[in-house]
Design a protein around this motif. Structure first.
Motif, PDB file in Angstrom:
ATOM      1  N   LEU A 159     -12.233   4.912  -1.572  1.00 47.73           N
ATOM      2  CA  LEU A 159     -11.748   4.805  -2.942  1.00 47.73           C
ATOM      3  C   LEU A 159     -12.006   3.411  -3.505  1.00 47.73           C
ATOM      4  O   LEU A 159     -12.449   3.265  -4.648  1.00 47.73           O
ATOM      5  CB  LEU A 159     -10.252   5.135  -3.001  1.00 47.73           C
ATOM      6  N   GLY A 160     -11.741   2.373  -2.707  1.00 48.46           N
ATOM      7  CA  GLY A 160     -12.001   1.016  -3.172  1.00 48.46           C
ATOM      8  C   GLY A 160     -13.464   0.797  -3.490  1.00 48.46           C
ATOM      9  O   GLY A 160     -13.817   0.207  -4.522  1.00 48.46           O
ATOM     10  N   ASP A 181     -23.073   8.860  -9.793  1.00 48.63           N
ATOM     11  CA  ASP A 181     -23.098  10.059  -8.948  1.00 48.63           C
ATOM     12  C   ASP A 181     -22.684   9.716  -7.516  1.00 48.63           C
ATOM     13  O   ASP A 181     -21.942  10.476  -6.872  1.00 48.63           O
ATOM     14  CB  ASP A 181     -24.492  10.680  -8.943  1.00 48.63           C
ATOM     15  N   TYR A 182     -23.158   8.585  -7.030  1.00 50.02           N
ATOM     16  CA  TYR A 182     -22.797   8.151  -5.677  1.00 50.02           C
ATOM     17  C   TYR A 182     -21.300   7.853  -5.612  1.00 50.02           C
ATOM     18  O   TYR A 182     -20.626   8.236  -4.647  1.00 50.02           O
ATOM     19  CB  TYR A 182     -23.609   6.920  -5.295  1.00 50.02           C
ATOM     20  N   ALA A 183     -20.776   7.171  -6.644  1.00 50.20           N
ATOM     21  CA  ALA A 183     -19.344   6.866  -6.671  1.00 50.20           C
ATOM     22  C   ALA A 183     -18.521   8.150  -6.706  1.00 50.20           C
ATOM     23  O   ALA A 183     -17.467   8.241  -6.062  1.00 50.20           O
ATOM     24  CB  ALA A 183     -19.015   5.995  -7.881  1.00 50.20           C
ATOM     25  N   ASP A 184     -19.003   9.169  -7.420  1.00 53.55           N
ATOM     26  CA  ASP A 184     -18.264  10.429  -7.507  1.00 53.55           C
ATOM     27  C   ASP A 184     -18.116  11.090  -6.140  1.00 53.55           C
ATOM     28  O   ASP A 184     -17.086  11.704  -5.851  1.00 53.55           O
ATOM     29  CB  ASP A 184     -18.963  11.391  -8.471  1.00 53.55           C
ATOM     30  N   VAL A 185     -19.136  10.972  -5.306  1.00 51.66           N
ATOM     31  CA  VAL A 185     -19.038  11.517  -3.950  1.00 51.66           C
ATOM     32  C   VAL A 185     -17.909  10.821  -3.194  1.00 51.66           C
ATOM     33  O   VAL A 185     -17.120  11.462  -2.478  1.00 51.66           O
ATOM     34  CB  VAL A 185     -20.377  11.351  -3.199  1.00 51.66           C
ATOM     35  N   LEU A 186     -17.786   9.512  -3.365  1.00 51.18           N
ATOM     36  CA  LEU A 186     -16.731   8.767  -2.682  1.00 51.18           C
ATOM     37  C   LEU A 186     -15.353   9.105  -3.250  1.00 51.18           C
ATOM     38  O   LEU A 186     -14.364   9.151  -2.506  1.00 51.18           O
ATOM     39  CB  LEU A 186     -16.999   7.268  -2.784  1.00 51.18           C
ATOM     40  N   TYR A 187     -15.261   9.338  -4.560  1.00 53.28           N
ATOM     41  CA  TYR A 187     -13.982   9.764  -5.135  1.00 53.28           C
ATOM     42  C   TYR A 187     -13.539  11.093  -4.532  1.00 53.28           C
ATOM     43  O   TYR A 187     -12.351  11.292  -4.240  1.00 53.28           O
ATOM     44  CB  TYR A 187     -14.097   9.904  -6.657  1.00 53.28           C
ATOM     45  N   PRO A 217       0.974  10.239  -6.348  1.00 56.49           N
ATOM     46  CA  PRO A 217       0.643  10.219  -7.780  1.00 56.49           C
ATOM     47  C   PRO A 217      -0.016   8.921  -8.229  1.00 56.49           C
ATOM     48  O   PRO A 217      -0.955   8.953  -9.034  1.00 56.49           O
ATOM     49  CB  PRO A 217       2.012  10.418  -8.452  1.00 56.49           C
ATOM     50  N   ALA A 218       0.452   7.774  -7.728  1.00 53.46           N
ATOM     51  CA  ALA A 218      -0.110   6.491  -8.161  1.00 53.46           C
ATOM     52  C   ALA A 218      -1.557   6.337  -7.719  1.00 53.46           C
ATOM     53  O   ALA A 218      -2.413   5.896  -8.495  1.00 53.46           O
ATOM     54  CB  ALA A 218       0.731   5.338  -7.604  1.00 53.46           C
ATOM     55  N   ILE A 219      -1.838   6.686  -6.472  1.00 52.42           N
ATOM     56  CA  ILE A 219      -3.205   6.515  -5.976  1.00 52.42           C
ATOM     57  C   ILE A 219      -4.120   7.550  -6.613  1.00 52.42           C
ATOM     58  O   ILE A 219      -5.276   7.255  -6.946  1.00 52.42           O
ATOM     59  CB  ILE A 219      -3.232   6.620  -4.442  1.00 52.42           C
ATOM     60  N   ARG A 220      -3.604   8.768  -6.823  1.00 57.20           N
ATOM     61  CA  ARG A 220      -4.395   9.773  -7.538  1.00 57.20           C
ATOM     62  C   ARG A 220      -4.683   9.296  -8.959  1.00 57.20           C
ATOM     63  O   ARG A 220      -5.779   9.497  -9.491  1.00 57.20           O
ATOM     64  CB  ARG A 220      -3.649  11.100  -7.556  1.00 57.20           C
ATOM     65  N   ALA A 221      -3.714   8.631  -9.575  1.00 62.94           N
ATOM     66  CA  ALA A 221      -3.912   8.107 -10.932  1.00 62.94           C
ATOM     67  C   ALA A 221      -5.015   7.060 -10.956  1.00 62.94           C
ATOM     68  O   ALA A 221      -5.884   7.074 -11.830  1.00 62.94           O
ATOM     69  CB  ALA A 221      -2.606   7.521 -11.467  1.00 62.94           C
ATOM     70  N   ALA A 222      -4.971   6.117 -10.002  1.00 63.52           N
ATOM     71  CA  ALA A 222      -6.018   5.096  -9.942  1.00 63.52           C
ATOM     72  C   ALA A 222      -7.382   5.746  -9.764  1.00 63.52           C
ATOM     73  O   ALA A 222      -8.370   5.331 -10.383  1.00 63.52           O
ATOM     74  CB  ALA A 222      -5.731   4.133  -8.789  1.00 63.52           C
ATOM     75  N   CYS A 223      -7.442   6.782  -8.933  1.00 60.49           N
ATOM     76  CA  CYS A 223      -8.692   7.504  -8.694  1.00 60.49           C
ATOM     77  C   CYS A 223      -9.183   8.172  -9.975  1.00 60.49           C
ATOM     78  O   CYS A 223     -10.346   8.005 -10.382  1.00 60.49           O
ATOM     79  CB  CYS A 223      -8.475   8.531  -7.588  1.00 60.49           C
ATOM     80  N   VAL A 227      -8.845  -4.070  -0.540  1.00 65.57           N
ATOM     81  CA  VAL A 227      -7.609  -3.808  -1.281  1.00 65.57           C
ATOM     82  C   VAL A 227      -7.097  -2.411  -0.964  1.00 65.57           C
ATOM     83  O   VAL A 227      -5.888  -2.195  -0.781  1.00 65.57           O
ATOM     84  CB  VAL A 227      -7.837  -3.994  -2.788  1.00 65.57           C
ATOM     85  N   GLY A 228      -8.006  -1.435  -0.869  1.00 67.47           N
ATOM     86  CA  GLY A 228      -7.597  -0.088  -0.495  1.00 67.47           C
ATOM     87  C   GLY A 228      -6.951  -0.055   0.874  1.00 67.47           C
ATOM     88  O   GLY A 228      -5.908   0.587   1.080  1.00 67.47           O
ATOM     89  N   ALA A 229      -7.553  -0.771   1.828  1.00 64.94           N
ATOM     90  CA  ALA A 229      -6.994  -0.811   3.185  1.00 64.94           C
ATOM     91  C   ALA A 229      -5.628  -1.496   3.190  1.00 64.94           C
ATOM     92  O   ALA A 229      -4.679  -1.020   3.841  1.00 64.94           O
ATOM     93  CB  ALA A 229      -7.954  -1.533   4.123  1.00 64.94           C
ATOM     94  N   MET A 230      -5.495  -2.600   2.466  1.00 68.72           N
ATOM     95  CA  MET A 230      -4.215  -3.313   2.442  1.00 68.72           C
ATOM     96  C   MET A 230      -3.128  -2.488   1.769  1.00 68.72           C
ATOM     97  O   MET A 230      -1.987  -2.454   2.235  1.00 68.72           O
ATOM     98  CB  MET A 230      -4.389  -4.675   1.750  1.00 68.72           C
TER      99      MET A 230
END
Length: 357
Positions: free
Chosen positions: A167-168, A225-231, A247-253, A145-148
């Motif tokens: 991010l996905g 913690d692992y997810a935070d590294v990816l964020y 702004p939208a993608i930063r919001a999702a993050c 979904v992130g790639a699309m």
């Protein structure tokens, strides 16, 4: 995997009606308040195809989850994907909107195919021994979904796509950390089995009586913690997106990462109850995202090994001859219209007390 559809000319006749696009918008509004809130920060030219993408993905997920014959449901989904890529979508609003989006953007078929592969892994009841194996699953059900979405924004640069997949995957890992109890009651374990064993937990015995313990909390914390590294990695990709989309993608993050923070504040117990971020906190994060900036643009990371195939497939869409027509540059008037539209919606929600994300 089949190659993406290449049109001999720009499609003059649309496959979807305004009512179809409205139906997709309603799907995301009622199905994911977090994603809908973030989507309000997207410019309209990206928001509509994003709703189409969400609609197709959501109905596909539901078609598998709600079906008794899950293997047969997957076969039907693949047939619907065939029809969409042939320009003859099923008589469903989400399918028509998705097929039109495929025609306009040249979306590589390898991406939705990988999503369906992830659904198939769910049907098989797969478990994941290592974090690498879990990444491979998350790449299919969320990295796709992130790639699309990145293709819809008109960005096909390798580093940006790699960060979108990060991010996905991070979002999916956050979902897994949040839904440990819900998944267990459905007979599923998504936590890395290796990590559970290292914490002294026998996965099968625990699944017979899923309860929270400090040991389980340590596994959940490790996943967050692992997810935070990816964020953090994803932030460098957000900085490279068109400014109207950031702004939208930063919001999702931010909104998804905040699920992890809320889970930590609740003692990491995602077995006894489901963690929900308070609406007031979400509204605050949305306001920060609308005005925020990222300082991570200088950072460069290789894609995760498990998402590399998605990055390469999405990067190939840069050769699609009509991509620039779909992601055309907007003039000042359109930019102003988007800003006015955004703040009008945010003000309406604040005035009516309907900031329910």
């Amino acid at each position: 995997m089949r190659s993406s559809l290449m049109l001999p000319h720009w499609p003059e006749q649309r496959l979807a009606t305004p009512a179809d696009h409205a139906a997709c918008r309603e799907l995301i509004r009622t199905g994911s308040r977090t994603f809908f809130a973030a989507s309000l920060l997207l410019p309209p030219t990206v928001r509509a195809p994003a709703y189409a993408l969400y609609g197709f993905c959501r109905l596909s997920d539901d078609a598998v989850d709600l079906s008794n014959g899950k293997a047969e449901a997957l076969d039907r989904l693949r047939a619907r994907l065939d029809a969409a890529y042939a320009g003859r979508p099923a008589a469903v609003p989400a399918d028509r909107a998705f097929a039109e989006m495929v025609l306009c953007y040249g979306l590589p078929r390898a991406l939705p195919e990988a999503l369906l592969d992830g659904f198939a892994w769910d049907v098989e009841g797969r478990r994941y021994e290592t974090i690498g194996e879990l990444n491979a699953y998350a790449a299919r059900v969320a990295g796709t979904v992130g790639a699309m979405m990145t293709v819809l924004m008109g960005e096909c640069d390798y580093p940006v796509l790699a960060r979108a997949c990060d991010l996905g995957v991070a979002m999916q890992l956050t979902n897994i950390a949040r839904d440990v109890g819900e998944d267990a009651r459905a007979g599923r374990i998504y936590l890395p089995l290796e990590w559970m064993h290292q914490a002294g937990i026998d996965p099968d015995l625990w699944l017979d009586n899923p309860t929270f313990s400090p040991e389980l909390g340590s596994v959940i914390q490790r996943l967050l913690d692992y997810a935070d590294v990816l964020y953090l990695r994803a932030a460098s990709g957000i900085a490279r997106l068109p400014w109207r989309c950031r702004p939208a993608i930063r919001a999702a993050c931010y909104l998804y990462a905040e699920i992890g923070r809320e889970l930590e504040r609740r003692g990491l117990d995602s077995v006894s109850s489901r963690t929900v971020v308070p609406a007031s906190r979400k509204a605050f994060l949305l306001a920060c995202c609308a005005a925020g900036r990222s300082a991570q643009e200088h950072l460069v990371f290789a894609p995760l090994p498990e998402t590399r195939f998605l990055v390469e497939a999405a990067a190939a869409s840069s050769a699609y001859p009509f991509r620039e027509m779909a992601v055309r540059r907007r003039g000042f008037g359109e930019q102003a219209e988007w800003v006015i539209d955004l703040f009008a919606q945010l003000n309406e929600r604040e005035a009516t007390g309907r900031i329910r994300l």
